[in-house]
Structure formats: structure tokens, C-alpha cells
Write a protein that holds these residues in place. Structure first.
Motif, short mmCIF file in Angstrom:
data_model
loop_
_atom_site.label_atom_id
_atom_site.label_comp_id
_atom_site.label_asym_id
_atom_site.label_seq_id
_atom_site.Cartn_x
_atom_site.Cartn_y
_atom_site.Cartn_z
N LYS A 57 -2.90 5.20 6.62
CA LYS A 57 -2.53 6.09 5.52
C LYS A 57 -2.67 7.56 5.88
CE LYS A 57 -5.46 3.70 3.21
NZ LYS A 57 -6.09 2.99 2.14
N ASN B 212 -10.65 6.99 -0.45
CA ASN B 212 -9.56 6.07 -0.14
C ASN B 212 -8.49 6.12 -1.23
OD1 ASN B 212 -8.37 3.85 1.41
ND2 ASN B 212 -8.86 2.62 -0.38
N ASP C 91 -0.58 -1.03 2.95
CA ASP C 91 -1.67 -0.86 2.01
C ASP C 91 -1.36 -1.72 0.78
OD1 ASP C 91 -4.03 0.25 1.20
OD2 ASP C 91 -3.39 2.31 1.53
N SER C 92 -2.36 -2.44 0.26
CA SER C 92 -2.08 -3.42 -0.79
C SER C 92 -1.46 -2.77 -2.04
CB SER C 92 -3.34 -4.18 -1.17
OG SER C 92 -4.32 -3.29 -1.66
N GLU C 93 -1.96 -1.57 -2.39
CA GLU C 93 -1.44 -0.90 -3.59
C GLU C 93 0.03 -0.49 -3.41
OE1 GLU C 93 -4.12 -0.19 -1.94
OE2 GLU C 93 -5.81 -0.45 -3.31
N GLU D 88 -4.66 7.34 -0.97
CA GLU D 88 -3.57 6.47 -1.44
C GLU D 88 -2.71 7.19 -2.48
OE1 GLU D 88 -5.36 2.82 -2.69
OE2 GLU D 88 -5.72 2.16 -0.62
MG MG Z 1 -5.55 0.13 -0.44
#
Ligand code: MG
Length: 384
Positions: A122, A214, A147-149, A218
Motif C-alpha cells: 500500500k 494502516n 488489500d482485503s478492503e 488504506e
Molecule cells: Mg487491509
């Protein structure tokens, strides 16, 4: 699904899970790169038989080359090696999961060579968002979020019109210290900060999750990936990490992506897009969870989060400055040089210390990076 993948950061948490996905679906691995884990990189090289491997830490180069002498695999090292792998002809997609803004140059190199990117680094977008996104548009390169989001947001955008998106809801686990007061954070130890309730990750990102930096990174990453205004991003604390993020459209319909908290799902979606096939993970049982909760983040207590949001609102070099200051502060925290709350103090102080400046080239990014790190080292030195 016969893509050829190069994995930068192959011995880290994302890298090892990506290789599980490659193994399960028979994806060819063209190249592997790691920071300094010679044992693991050797084992991966013997198993996946890439044509090239790279060890970033140049001190380990001779050892790795000796270990792989019988295999015919080319061994590279340093940033030069990372960039050579990023641009390799036989690669279709480069998974960039290196830690920190070291990942920026390989990302730019891969885009220049016309390679699609599965982006797990990121800091690449935080430090050089404008450069990366404009170069990707120019070269017609796709950037698939890992990234999961961001994978969740990307998934929620499928089949809908981007211009009818009104906002995104970025979910946050809240980290191990959710609900703590600022005073309570004073006594946080390294061991406590390194223990995340839902996700098993590398040290840097685990500390970033504890400080909520984090989520700040994000937030900035989402701005660049999905071309959003900061006002279009809402952070919601969701302790169970089941709703990985959501999007709201103009009709106020909200679409979310859910799943067990396992990075293999977003990794696989990025590598196999647009295919959805069985993933080597567990299935989600909503009734096992019973209830899901949503709360507002405490941006007064978690100073890193407010600093990151302020940085992207101001724009220019500020996101890069807060990111580099954070990298340096986390390193100092892990090295027992500073306390947990000092990470937030340092990252916020950057906003008051540096005058506005623009980022128009990779050199500008490096200049801001060097300045922010020097500032942090000096500040820690004075107090030490
Ligand atoms: Mg994440």
C-alpha cells in the motif's frame, strides 16, 4: 487461468499465501523476490522452479547463489534485481507484496513494462499515488487491489457504473487497542502491539493496525485506486472483520463484500480476476458469528489515522511524508527506541513541520522520504 506470475515479497505473509493460490490453481511462477530469508526463498525456488530469484539484501546474495547453484535458476539482488524481475518479459502479472515504500520503484518499473499489477504494497500508492495511477492509465495497465478492503470495494464495483458511486465505506477492525483511552495507550508494550485479534500479518502492518495508521494508509490507497475525494470515504470500525468494505451508490443502495478474514480470497481474486473458483480457505458462516457490529473510529486517540487523513486532504508531498515518518517510527518502536504513543506523535508532527511541496517525479518522492526519515531520526536522537 494460465497466467504467469512474479511474486515480489514471496517469503512474507501475502507472498506465501499467494504461492498457495498459485499451487492450487496451477499458475506458473516466473520469478520470486524476498528481502533476506535465504532458507525460505531457496525452498520456494526449488518447489516453484522460477527462472529468476532476487534477494533484496545484497549481503545474502553469495549465499543464495551458492545454495541454488545446482538448479540453473538465475540469482539477482538489490533494487536492481527487483526492478529486473518487475519488468520480466514472461510475466503477465506482478504481485507486489514487499513491505514499505521500497515497493514504489518496482511498481513503476512493472507498469512501464506494461505488466498488470496485483498490489499488496500500500505504501506504493500512499507515497506515489499520482505517479502510479497516471502511468498506469498511460500504459493501459490494470492494478488489482490485494488489500482485503480495496478488493472488497473493487468487487462491489463490478457490474455497476463507477460514476454512480456516491461513497465507499472502509471497514476497520479497530486493532488490539480499540476502546482504549490515550492514557491507556501509554503503557502498551511491543508484545501487545504485535498481537492482532483477527489477522495474522507481518510486523510492520501489525503495528500499523494497532496505531490505526494502516487504516490511514488504506484511506489514501482508496482515494487513488478508485479516484475518490477524501469526503467520499467513511471509515467504520467493524470488530469481526467479516464485512471487508462496502460501497454506496446514488440511490443509497449499499453493497458489501463479506468473507472469512483470510487474505487468500482477495489474493486469488486479484490473480485470477474475473474468475471465481474454490479458494484454499474456510467458508463464511454468518450464524457462527451471530451478530456484526459497526462503530465510529476514535480519531482523537489514534493520531496516526487523523494525520493520514489530513495528509491526503492537503495533498502534495504530505502523504509521502507521513508514510515515511511512520515507517521510521515503527522501526524505532520495534527497536525499543520509542514508546507506542510516540509513533502517533511523530507522524502528526510531520504535518506541522514541513512546508507544502509537490510530487511530480520519483525523485520528488525520494526527496520527501529522505527528509521525513531524517526528521524522525533527529527527533528521536534528541530525546534519547
Ligand atoms: Mg487491509
Amino acid at each position: 487461468m494460465n497466467k504467469t506470475v512474479s511474486v515480489l515479497g514471496s517469503t512474507g505473509s501475502i507472498g506465501t499465501q499467494a504461492l498457495e493460490v498459485c499451487e492450487k490453481h496451477g499458475l506458473k511462477v516466473a520469478a520470486l523476490a524476498a528481502h533476506s530469508s535465504v532458507d525460505m526463498l531457496e525452498a520456494q525456488a526449488r518447489k516453484f522452479k522460477p527462472s529468476v530469484v532476487c534477494i533484496y539484501n545484497e549481503d545474502k546474495y553469495t549465499e543464495l547463489r551458492g545454495r541454488l547453484a545446482d538448479t540453473g535458476i538465475r540469482v539477482l539482488c538489490g533494487m536492481e534485481g527487483l526492478c529486473e524481475i518487475a519488468a520480466m518479459q514472461e510475466t503477465d502479472i506482478v504481485l507486489n507484496s514487499v513491505v514499505g515504500m521500497v515497493g514504489l520503484l518496482p511498481t513503476l518499473t512493472a507498469i512501464n513494462a506494461g505488466k498488470d499489477i496485483a498490489l499488496a504494497n500500500k505504501e506504493t500508492l500512499v507515497a506515489g499515488g499520482e505517479l502510479v495511477m497516471s502511468l498506469a492509465a498511460e500504459k493501459g495497465v490494470k492494478i488489482y487491489p490485494v488489500d482485503s478492503e480495496h478488493s472488497a470495494i473493487f468487487q462491489c464495483l463490478q457490474g455497476n457504473k463507477r460514476e454512480q458511486l456516491s461513497k465507499v465505506i472502509l471497514t476497520a477492525s479497530g486493532g488490539p487497542f480499540f476502546g482504549n483511552t490515550y492514557d491507556e495507550l501509554r503503557s502498551v508494550t511491543k508484545e501487545q502491539a504485535l498481537h492482532h485479534p483477527n489477522w495474522d500479518m507481518g510486523n510492520k502492518i501489525t503495528i500499523d493496525s494497532a496505531t490505526l495508521m494502516n487504516k490511514g494508509l488504506e484511506f489514501i490507497e482508496a482515494k487513488w485506486l478508485f479516484d475518490l475525494e477524501p469526503e467520499q470515504i467513511e471509515i467504520v470500525v467493524h470488530r469481526q472483520s467479516v464485512v471487508h468494505s462496502a460501497v454506496e451508490y446514488n440511490d443509497y443502495s449499499v453493497i458489501a463484500q463479506l468473507g472469512v478474514p483470510d487474505m487468500k480470497i482477495p489474493i486469488q481474486y486479484a490473480l485470477l480476476y474475473p474468475n471465481r473458483v474454490e479458494c484454499p480457505t474456510g467458508r463464511l458462516s454468518l450464524t457462527d458469528y451471530g451478530s456484526l457490529t459497526f462503530e465510529k473510529p476514535d480519531i482523537e486517540t489514534f493520531k496516526c489515522l487523523s494525520a493520514a487523513i489530513e495528509a491526503i486532504k492537503r495533498g502534495g508531498a504530505y502523504p509521502c511524508l507521513v508514510n515515511s515518518a511512520n515507517e521510521e517510527a515503527v522501526k524505532a518502536f520495534l527497536g525499543d527506541e520509542i514508546d507506542f504513543i510516540q509513533i502517533g506523535e511523530i507522524v502528526s508532527a510531520v504535518l506541522d513541520t514541513f512546508e507544502p511541496s509537490q510530487i511530480t517525479s520519483y525523485e520528488d518522492v525520494m526527496k520527501a522520504d529522505t527528509a521525513a526519515r531524517a526528521y524522525v531520526r533527529e527527533r528521536i536522537g534528541k530525546k534519547g
